[in-house]
Design a protein around this motif. Structure first.
Motif, PDB file in Angstrom:
ATOM      1  N   THR A 148      15.829  34.665  23.150  1.00 22.28           N
ATOM      2  CA  THR A 148      15.528  35.049  21.767  1.00 22.28           C
ATOM      3  C   THR A 148      14.086  35.521  21.681  1.00 22.28           C
ATOM      4  OG1 THR A 148      16.893  33.152  21.125  1.00 22.28           O
ATOM      5  CG2 THR A 148      15.698  34.269  19.353  1.00 22.28           C
ATOM      6  N   PRO A 149      13.833  36.660  21.048  1.00 21.24           N
ATOM      7  CA  PRO A 149      12.424  37.065  20.874  1.00 21.24           C
ATOM      8  C   PRO A 149      11.705  36.115  19.925  1.00 21.24           C
ATOM      9  CG  PRO A 149      13.932  38.692  19.886  1.00 21.24           C
ATOM     10  CD  PRO A 149      14.789  37.637  20.506  1.00 21.24           C
ATOM     11  N   LEU A 150      10.394  35.971  20.100  1.00 22.64           N
ATOM     12  CA  LEU A 150       9.617  35.217  19.127  1.00 22.64           C
ATOM     13  C   LEU A 150       9.696  35.946  17.787  1.00 22.64           C
ATOM     14  CD1 LEU A 150       6.398  34.184  21.079  1.00 22.64           C
ATOM     15  CD2 LEU A 150       8.681  33.207  21.139  1.00 22.64           C
ATOM     16  N   GLU A 151       9.505  35.184  16.717  1.00 23.47           N
ATOM     17  CA  GLU A 151       9.646  35.791  15.389  1.00 23.47           C
ATOM     18  C   GLU A 151       8.355  36.478  14.950  1.00 23.47           C
ATOM     19  OE1 GLU A 151      11.487  33.053  12.711  1.00 23.47           O
ATOM     20  OE2 GLU A 151      11.240  34.411  11.000  1.00 23.47           O
ATOM     21  N   ASP A 208       9.921  40.213  15.595  1.00 24.78           N
ATOM     22  CA  ASP A 208      10.167  40.717  14.236  1.00 24.78           C
ATOM     23  C   ASP A 208       8.906  41.237  13.581  1.00 24.78           C
ATOM     24  OD1 ASP A 208      12.241  38.878  14.952  1.00 24.78           O
ATOM     25  OD2 ASP A 208      12.906  38.921  12.876  1.00 24.78           O
ATOM     26  N   ASP A 247       3.748  32.472  15.640  1.00 27.45           N
ATOM     27  CA  ASP A 247       4.231  31.549  16.666  1.00 27.45           C
ATOM     28  C   ASP A 247       3.406  31.625  17.943  1.00 27.45           C
ATOM     29  OD1 ASP A 247       6.478  30.764  15.098  1.00 27.45           O
ATOM     30  OD2 ASP A 247       7.411  32.684  15.578  1.00 27.45           O
ATOM     31  N   VAL A 296       0.606  26.382  18.388  1.00 25.37           N
ATOM     32  CA  VAL A 296       1.261  27.676  18.604  1.00 25.37           C
ATOM     33  C   VAL A 296       1.188  27.932  20.110  1.00 25.37           C
ATOM     34  CG1 VAL A 296       0.601  28.623  16.353  1.00 25.37           C
ATOM     35  CG2 VAL A 296      -0.897  28.962  18.324  1.00 25.37           C
ATOM     36  N   SER A 297       1.819  28.993  20.569  1.00 20.42           N
ATOM     37  CA  SER A 297       1.669  29.364  21.963  1.00 20.42           C
ATOM     38  C   SER A 297       0.530  30.382  22.078  1.00 20.42           C
ATOM     39  CB  SER A 297       2.979  29.959  22.479  1.00 20.42           C
ATOM     40  OG  SER A 297       2.857  30.334  23.834  1.00 20.42           O
ATOM     41  N   ILE A 330       9.345  36.160  24.460  1.00 18.94           N
ATOM     42  CA  ILE A 330      10.698  35.614  24.297  1.00 18.94           C
ATOM     43  C   ILE A 330      10.633  34.113  24.564  1.00 18.94           C
ATOM     44  CG2 ILE A 330      11.882  37.719  25.037  1.00 18.94           C
ATOM     45  CD1 ILE A 330      12.229  36.233  27.808  1.00 18.94           C
ATOM     46  N   LYS A 331      11.648  33.407  24.156  1.00 19.64           N
ATOM     47  CA  LYS A 331      11.822  32.044  24.634  1.00 19.64           C
ATOM     48  C   LYS A 331      13.314  31.855  24.873  1.00 19.64           C
ATOM     49  CE  LYS A 331      12.592  31.527  20.140  1.00 19.64           C
ATOM     50  NZ  LYS A 331      13.263  30.407  19.579  1.00 19.64           N
ATOM     51  N   LYS A 332      13.629  30.783  25.565  1.00 16.86           N
ATOM     52  CA  LYS A 332      15.008  30.578  25.978  1.00 16.86           C
ATOM     53  C   LYS A 332      15.557  29.275  25.414  1.00 16.86           C
ATOM     54  CE  LYS A 332      14.014  33.276  30.061  1.00 16.86           C
ATOM     55  NZ  LYS A 332      13.714  33.313  31.500  1.00 16.86           N
TER      56      LYS A 332
END
Lengths: 429, 429
Positions: free
Chosen positions: B121-124, B154, B207, B228-229, B388-390
């Motif tokens: 999923t892409p980060l928002e 997004d 994020d 956050v990252s 992205i994250k999984k």
């Protein structure tokens, strides 16, 4: 368990309450951790032994800090053969899953003489931290070591605090040996993180440190980040169950409690469209609390961070789940696959009523080291990705560079980086 | 440039000297940064405006903090059309390369009714920090934004410090617009990182925060890590060239200077088997220094962190390169591909004499945001992976769980997690 209607206000309060558990909120221990790190960096082994005496009451020296082959043999003698068999079955599943995560180097060429690519290289040395004390989790040993081994890391070392007799739990040693650790050192806490980050006479410096730990370990990992790499910072465990009226309340209650039992900071939340289910799950929880052994921890964590949330439809449930971004998410509805597609933030997603969360903790194969405390919005499960790094590859022939060299010179010049521009221009002078 | 024989002792001294440049060594600014973070977290916009007045001398308010469409149009009017064209050509290459990094969700099933998988999923929301002040690098804007855009984020917001008139460099604005940023805010320094990490009335919480910056920005990013990252923490730029007698000394000298010009902390190192080349490169460097504009910076950085190292063979060169783990590595030897296979640690590897480092900075496509200061041992170039994250996916049918349920119960029981065991057992009672 408290049953709450999920209004906007309730949601905000719950999100705020959950975030209280974040390791980001323990700044008061930072100074202590910094002192330990500085001490170990400077005095190396000497500091490690002193802190181990102070915190673990164990007499550790350069002679006994490393676990010996004999100690590992002893451990095997103490562990049930049938448990070793179970560990091996779990290991096979964990390896299978992680093998599928492997990434490969690639390149791409053009006839003009360009090659661009990405080279994947395993990390050379990795340190795995394994907590000791009240909770000993061999499953966690497997989950931290297998992805490193699958990635092809040359040297995997493990550190774990000894008990007052200088011993390490046999289950931990057996799991470590089975998973493929090369060296095990008896040191825990922030002093272990420091030893792995800076190296001491006994403990080798590594490139990356992974593994869960208490707040001192978490803060130490954060402090050495950049000097070495770390996995994401672990917070308390969480489960979120989305269920509709088709769910079995007994299963749901058991699954909520499976996370509530971890510690008093753990969180267990059910979001449901069914008032009836809410009531039944609450009753089942009460029933289980009477018979399960870790009653006090569960009662405390449910009191602090346990909720049954009523929503009007599954859309609302998904929205809340994405905001909470739970470590574990179970979807126990009529059509769990359909709902899964709408889930954006979760560490691991369990689909259907036989996919109980502990199946993932121990056996199915995916990693149980998962982002907690809302960090599933940007962090991923521990994986083979954590134990590789990439290098870009760039190769251009004269024929490929010639037609674009003026563009590059112009771009560099626009940034006033004239030596950049010169390094391109000089090739065509 | 100083020419040094690469003895073991020389190598240790050089490695130690290079590491001095690490952002990990600037603890003295931590308190200042912490105060700024706490202030912005609490007072939000108000604190942002105050710090912007204090550090950037600009009057920023809720009305003018966000860059308007008119300001972007103005910027286009001020930038050379030919530069816009170059930016677009570079962008196309950067997009092409990053498209190849895309990772996809996968799953795997068995006829017993198990499905295991990994959902990508892409980060928002992502924040890109772009430095202002003396150095304005539109290329860096492209390199930070494209991987986020390719990942499918997004909302990409950018922050950059305004000048005293409250303006942002037109080149930066044009690059940001071309690369696909949605919102741009005029705020820099630690206060920008705080605004992105916590959110203010004007600046949205994100994020993940990426992008280079000064030591205050680097420390602020490290401080908010976990909340956050962040991308990896950037240190000063570096180039390492491995060359044999076949290399063109003029090209090598130009390439060394292309990194030396970045700042006084930058490092430029040649490792060569040829004494003759060493001497010639040194002479060419002297020649270029006379004509290039950033002479003082280059002289200083060469004095501090510039070396020509003589080795007896290429094996020794590779060994040293792997220990230094340079951000940029050029291999200019008879057979660069053969040597590349032995390189373990480097941010980006440039092969052959036309693969000049600035080709990678501006144009070829791979990202120029690379691990510095030895961190190529464990960090990777900025990539689509960063955005992205999984989530793990686990689904077991009753038929799949039944034959293994006792194993899981035994494993959980061995860890004294009886509620875990119960959640499996209850399904077969």
């Amino acid at each position: 368990m408290r049953i709450v209607e999920l209004t906007k206000e309730a949601k905000e309060n719950i999100l705020e309450n959950l975030l209280k558990r974040s390791p980001n909120n323990y700044g008061q221990y930072e100074e202590t951790v910094k002192d330990i790190l500085a001490d170990v960096k400077e005095k190396k082994d000497k500091a490690v032994f002193e802190y181990t005496k102070k915190f673990d009451k164990a007499d550790i020296t350069a002679q006994n800090i490393r676990v010996t082959e004999e100690e590992i043999e002893e451990a095997y003698a103490l562990v049930d053969d049938s448990l070793v068999e179970v560990i091996r079955k779990a290991l096979a599943n964990i390896r299978d899953y992680h093998m599928k995560q492997k990434q490969y180097s690639w390149f791409d060429t053009t006839p003009q003489g360009t090659m661009l690519g990405q080279k994947v290289t395993p990390l050379e040395k990795v340190g795995v931290y394994v907590p000791g004390g009240k909770a000993v989790y061999p499953s966690s040993v497997l989950m931290n070591i297998v992805p490193a081994a699958v990635a092809g890391v040359d040297k995997i070392v493990m550190t774990t605090p000894p008990d007052a007799e200088g011993k390490v739990s046999p289950n931990t040693l057996v799991a470590a040996k089975e998973a493929g650790v090369q060296e095990i050192y008896k040191v825990g806490g922030a002093q272990a993180i420091a030893a792995l980050a800076y190296g001491t006479e006994s403990v080798p410096k590594v490139d990356k440190i992974v593994g869960p730990g208490n707040i001192f370990v978490a803060l130490a990992k954060k402090a050495v980040y950049g000097h070495v790499s770390i996995d994401s910072i672990a917070g308390p465990s969480e489960i979120l169950v989305i269920a509709d009226e088709t769910a079995n309340p007994r299963f749901v209650a058991a699954d909520l409690l499976s996370q509530a039992e971890h510690d008093e900071m753990a969180s267990a939340i059910l979001i449901t469209t069914s008032k009836e289910l809410a009531k039944k799950v609450s009753d089942e929880v009460d029933g289980f609390l009477k018979v399960l052994s870790r009653k006090e921890i569960m009662e405390k964590s449910l009191e602090n961070y346990g909720y049954i949330l009523l929503v009007k439809d599954l859309e609302e449930a998904v929205e809340a789940a994405n905001e909470i971004a739970s470590e574990h998410l179970e979807i126990v509805t009529k059509d769990p696959y359909n709902l899964m597609m709408k889930i954006r933030n979760a560490g691991a997603i369990f689909l259907g009523e036989y996919s109980s969360e502990p199946l993932g903790d121990y056996f199915a194969g995916p990693n149980h080291v998962l982002p907690t405390n809302g960090t599933a919005k940007f962090f991923s499960p521990l994986s083979v990705d954590d134990f590789i790094k990439k290098s870009s590859i760039i190769s251009y022939s004269r024929e490929a560079l010639e037609p674009v060299h003026k563009d590059i010179v112009q771009f560099a010049t626009s940034e006033k980086l004239t030596a950049h521009a010169n390094s391109i221009a000089v090739r065509f002078e």
